[in-house]
Design a protein around this motif. Structure first.
Motif, PDB file in Angstrom:
ATOM      1  N   VAL A   1       0.852  -1.189   0.000  1.00 30.54           N
ATOM      2  CA  VAL A   1       0.000   0.000   0.000  1.00 30.54           C
ATOM      3  C   VAL A   1       0.888   1.239   0.000  1.00 30.54           C
ATOM      4  CG1 VAL A   1      -1.922  -1.130   1.163  1.00 30.54           C
ATOM      5  CG2 VAL A   1      -0.182  -0.006   2.522  1.00 30.54           C
ATOM      6  N   ARG A   2       0.327   2.333  -0.439  1.00 33.21           N
ATOM      7  CA  ARG A   2       1.073   3.593  -0.449  1.00 33.21           C
ATOM      8  C   ARG A   2       1.148   4.165   0.951  1.00 33.21           C
ATOM      9  NH1 ARG A   2      -0.167   7.206  -5.639  1.00 33.21           N
ATOM     10  NH2 ARG A   2       0.589   5.741  -7.172  1.00 33.21           N
ATOM     11  N   TRP A   3       2.286   4.744   1.273  1.00 33.72           N
ATOM     12  CA  TRP A   3       2.503   5.369   2.567  1.00 33.72           C
ATOM     13  C   TRP A   3       2.077   6.826   2.454  1.00 33.72           C
ATOM     14  CZ3 TRP A   3       5.967   9.143   4.444  1.00 33.72           C
ATOM     15  CH2 TRP A   3       6.067   9.208   5.833  1.00 33.72           C
ATOM     16  N   LEU A   4       1.000   7.211   3.149  1.00 32.51           N
ATOM     17  CA  LEU A   4       0.416   8.558   3.132  1.00 32.51           C
ATOM     18  C   LEU A   4       0.099   9.049   1.720  1.00 32.51           C
ATOM     19  CD1 LEU A   4       2.419  10.406   5.921  1.00 32.51           C
ATOM     20  CD2 LEU A   4       0.072   9.600   6.017  1.00 32.51           C
ATOM     21  N   GLY A   5      -0.235   8.127   0.827  1.00 30.79           N
ATOM     22  CA  GLY A   5      -0.590   8.492  -0.534  1.00 30.79           C
ATOM     23  C   GLY A   5       0.579   8.831  -1.427  1.00 30.79           C
ATOM     24  N   LEU A   6       1.798   8.715  -0.923  1.00 31.67           N
ATOM     25  CA  LEU A   6       2.994   9.014  -1.704  1.00 31.67           C
ATOM     26  C   LEU A   6       3.367   7.801  -2.552  1.00 31.67           C
ATOM     27  CD1 LEU A   6       4.980  10.821   1.122  1.00 31.67           C
ATOM     28  CD2 LEU A   6       3.779  11.860  -0.793  1.00 31.67           C
ATOM     29  N   PRO A   7       4.263   7.957  -3.525  1.00 35.89           N
ATOM     30  CA  PRO A   7       4.627   6.817  -4.372  1.00 35.89           C
ATOM     31  C   PRO A   7       5.314   5.668  -3.629  1.00 35.89           C
ATOM     32  CG  PRO A   7       5.254   8.869  -5.425  1.00 35.89           C
ATOM     33  CD  PRO A   7       4.806   9.212  -4.038  1.00 35.89           C
ATOM     34  N   ARG A   8       5.876   5.924  -2.467  1.00 33.18           N
ATOM     35  CA  ARG A   8       6.545   4.865  -1.711  1.00 33.18           C
ATOM     36  C   ARG A   8       5.520   3.847  -1.227  1.00 33.18           C
ATOM     37  NH1 ARG A   8       8.785   5.296   4.282  1.00 33.18           N
ATOM     38  NH2 ARG A   8       9.555   3.193   4.449  1.00 33.18           N
ATOM     39  N   THR A   9       5.792   2.557  -1.439  1.00 42.82           N
ATOM     40  CA  THR A   9       4.875   1.522  -0.973  1.00 42.82           C
ATOM     41  C   THR A   9       5.510   0.723   0.151  1.00 42.82           C
ATOM     42  OG1 THR A   9       5.647  -0.057  -2.621  1.00 42.82           O
ATOM     43  CG2 THR A   9       3.733   1.286  -3.204  1.00 42.82           C
ATOM     44  N   VAL A  10       4.656   0.291   1.076  1.00 38.39           N
ATOM     45  CA  VAL A  10       5.055  -0.557   2.187  1.00 38.39           C
ATOM     46  C   VAL A  10       4.030  -1.683   2.290  1.00 38.39           C
ATOM     47  CG1 VAL A  10       6.214   1.287   3.472  1.00 38.39           C
ATOM     48  CG2 VAL A  10       3.803   0.868   3.845  1.00 38.39           C
ATOM     49  N   GLN A  11       4.387  -2.737   2.998  1.00 34.70           N
ATOM     50  CA  GLN A  11       3.452  -3.837   3.186  1.00 34.70           C
ATOM     51  C   GLN A  11       2.417  -3.456   4.241  1.00 34.70           C
ATOM     52  OE1 GLN A  11       3.601  -6.345   1.173  1.00 34.70           O
ATOM     53  NE2 GLN A  11       1.849  -7.413   2.014  1.00 34.70           N
ATOM     54  N   GLY A  12       1.162  -3.654   3.941  1.00 34.41           N
ATOM     55  CA  GLY A  12       0.105  -3.303   4.873  1.00 34.41           C
ATOM     56  C   GLY A  12      -1.200  -3.968   4.491  1.00 34.41           C
ATOM     57  N   GLN A  13      -2.250  -3.536   5.135  1.00 38.84           N
ATOM     58  CA  GLN A  13      -3.578  -4.057   4.829  1.00 38.84           C
ATOM     59  C   GLN A  13      -4.375  -2.998   4.091  1.00 38.84           C
ATOM     60  OE1 GLN A  13      -5.353  -5.206   8.512  1.00 38.84           O
ATOM     61  NE2 GLN A  13      -4.508  -7.275   8.399  1.00 38.84           N
ATOM     62  N   ALA A  14      -5.266  -3.455   3.238  1.00 40.00           N
ATOM     63  CA  ALA A  14      -6.111  -2.547   2.478  1.00 40.00           C
ATOM     64  C   ALA A  14      -7.529  -3.083   2.458  1.00 40.00           C
ATOM     65  CB  ALA A  14      -5.586  -2.388   1.056  1.00 40.00           C
ATOM     66  N   LEU A  15      -8.481  -2.186   2.496  1.00 38.10           N
ATOM     67  CA  LEU A  15      -9.880  -2.545   2.315  1.00 38.10           C
ATOM     68  C   LEU A  15     -10.176  -2.421   0.834  1.00 38.10           C
ATOM     69  CD1 LEU A  15     -12.441  -3.323   3.913  1.00 38.10           C
ATOM     70  CD2 LEU A  15     -13.064  -0.919   3.834  1.00 38.10           C
ATOM     71  N   VAL A  16     -10.511  -3.541   0.204  1.00 40.00           N
ATOM     72  CA  VAL A  16     -10.641  -3.615  -1.245  1.00 40.00           C
ATOM     73  C   VAL A  16     -12.109  -3.792  -1.615  1.00 40.00           C
ATOM     74  CG1 VAL A  16      -9.922  -4.874  -3.310  1.00 40.00           C
ATOM     75  CG2 VAL A  16      -8.353  -4.636  -1.394  1.00 40.00           C
ATOM     76  N   LEU A  17     -12.542  -3.057  -2.621  1.00 40.05           N
ATOM     77  CA  LEU A  17     -13.911  -3.145  -3.135  1.00 40.05           C
ATOM     78  C   LEU A  17     -13.893  -3.944  -4.430  1.00 40.05           C
ATOM     79  CD1 LEU A  17     -16.910  -2.163  -3.305  1.00 40.05           C
ATOM     80  CD2 LEU A  17     -16.027  -0.193  -4.546  1.00 40.05           C
ATOM     81  N   ASP A  18     -14.680  -5.002  -4.485  1.00 43.70           N
ATOM     82  CA  ASP A  18     -14.866  -5.774  -5.711  1.00 43.70           C
ATOM     83  C   ASP A  18     -16.211  -5.403  -6.295  1.00 43.70           C
ATOM     84  OD1 ASP A  18     -12.448  -7.128  -5.393  1.00 43.70           O
ATOM     85  OD2 ASP A  18     -13.373  -8.656  -4.121  1.00 43.70           O
ATOM     86  N   ARG A  19     -16.187  -4.878  -7.540  1.00 41.64           N
ATOM     87  CA  ARG A  19     -17.416  -4.439  -8.211  1.00 41.64           C
ATOM     88  C   ARG A  19     -17.687  -5.316  -9.417  1.00 41.64           C
ATOM     89  NH1 ARG A  19     -17.274   1.948  -9.178  1.00 41.64           N
ATOM     90  NH2 ARG A  19     -19.325   1.431  -9.980  1.00 41.64           N
ATOM     91  N   ARG A  20     -18.947  -5.406  -9.783  1.00 44.24           N
ATOM     92  CA  ARG A  20     -19.308  -6.128 -11.008  1.00 44.24           C
ATOM     93  C   ARG A  20     -18.780  -5.363 -12.209  1.00 44.24           C
ATOM     94  NH1 ARG A  20     -23.945  -6.994  -7.948  1.00 44.24           N
ATOM     95  NH2 ARG A  20     -24.308  -9.202  -7.586  1.00 44.24           N
TER      96      ARG A  20
END
Length: 184
Positions: free
Chosen positions: A123-142
């Motif tokens: 996931v992005r750290w504070l919305g910046l391009p740097r990514t770190v391992q974390g959890q995300a709430l993901v939406l699956d849409r039709r």
């Protein structure tokens, strides 16, 4: 020594134990509070806006009104940006799930929502391009793949950085809203 402000904070946090605590479900609601990083950034932006407004007053007193008006418009734009920053996040209501970002707002009606789930991923750290391992709430849409839809919430965004328990409560609340309204 008792610290009454700590017990008051715990009393506020207990209101989020109920998954759907709202009586009026027709209104859009954010099922969590904005985080300290988001509120702090908005406060700093509003502080900057106050300096720009003061500059507009000084320019109006010493310079031309047109230049003061231009600086006043810039100050209003900075205030609008701070308010938009505070509105960012996930909002739920009877009509669907709304993901508000700084420039874009996307609404998914409950009929299009397949699932809302928590996933372990970069996931992005504070919305910046740097990514770190974390959890995300993901939406699956039709009709859309999971890769094209950005995560709704992450453990490293401005609302939940350093607050994993708050992320768990917020993701559980959003999942509860999705479960209830997908059944209807």
């Amino acid at each position: 020594m008792p610290l009454p402000f700590l017990t008051a904070d715990r009393a506020i946090d207990t209101t989020y134990d109920v998954a759907l605590p709202f009586d009026d479900r027709e209104r859009w609601r954010r099922p969590y509070r904005p985080g300290p990083w988001r509120v702090g950034t908005a406060a700093l932006v509003l502080l900057l806006a106050s300096f720009v407004l003061f500059a507009a007053v000084v320019i109006a007193l010493t310079g031309t009104l047109s230049s003061a008006g231009l600086v006043f418009v810039v100050a209003l734009a900075v205030v609008a940006a701070a308010l938009r920053l505070l509105r960012m996040g996930v909002w739920v209501g009877a009509r669907g799930l709304r993901h508000v970002r700084f420039l874009v707002t996307r609404t998914a009606p409950w009929e299009q929502v397949v699932s809302v789930r928590t996933a372990q991923r970069p996931v992005r750290w504070l919305g910046l391009p740097r990514t770190v391992q974390g959890q995300a709430l993901v939406l699956d849409r039709r009709g859309r793949s999971a890769q094209t839809v950005p995560p709704l919430l992450t453990t490293h965004d401005a609302d939940f950085l350093g607050r994993p328990a708050a992320f768990d409560r917020a993701s559980d609340a959003v999942e509860a809203w999705a479960d209830e309204y997908r059944r209807r």
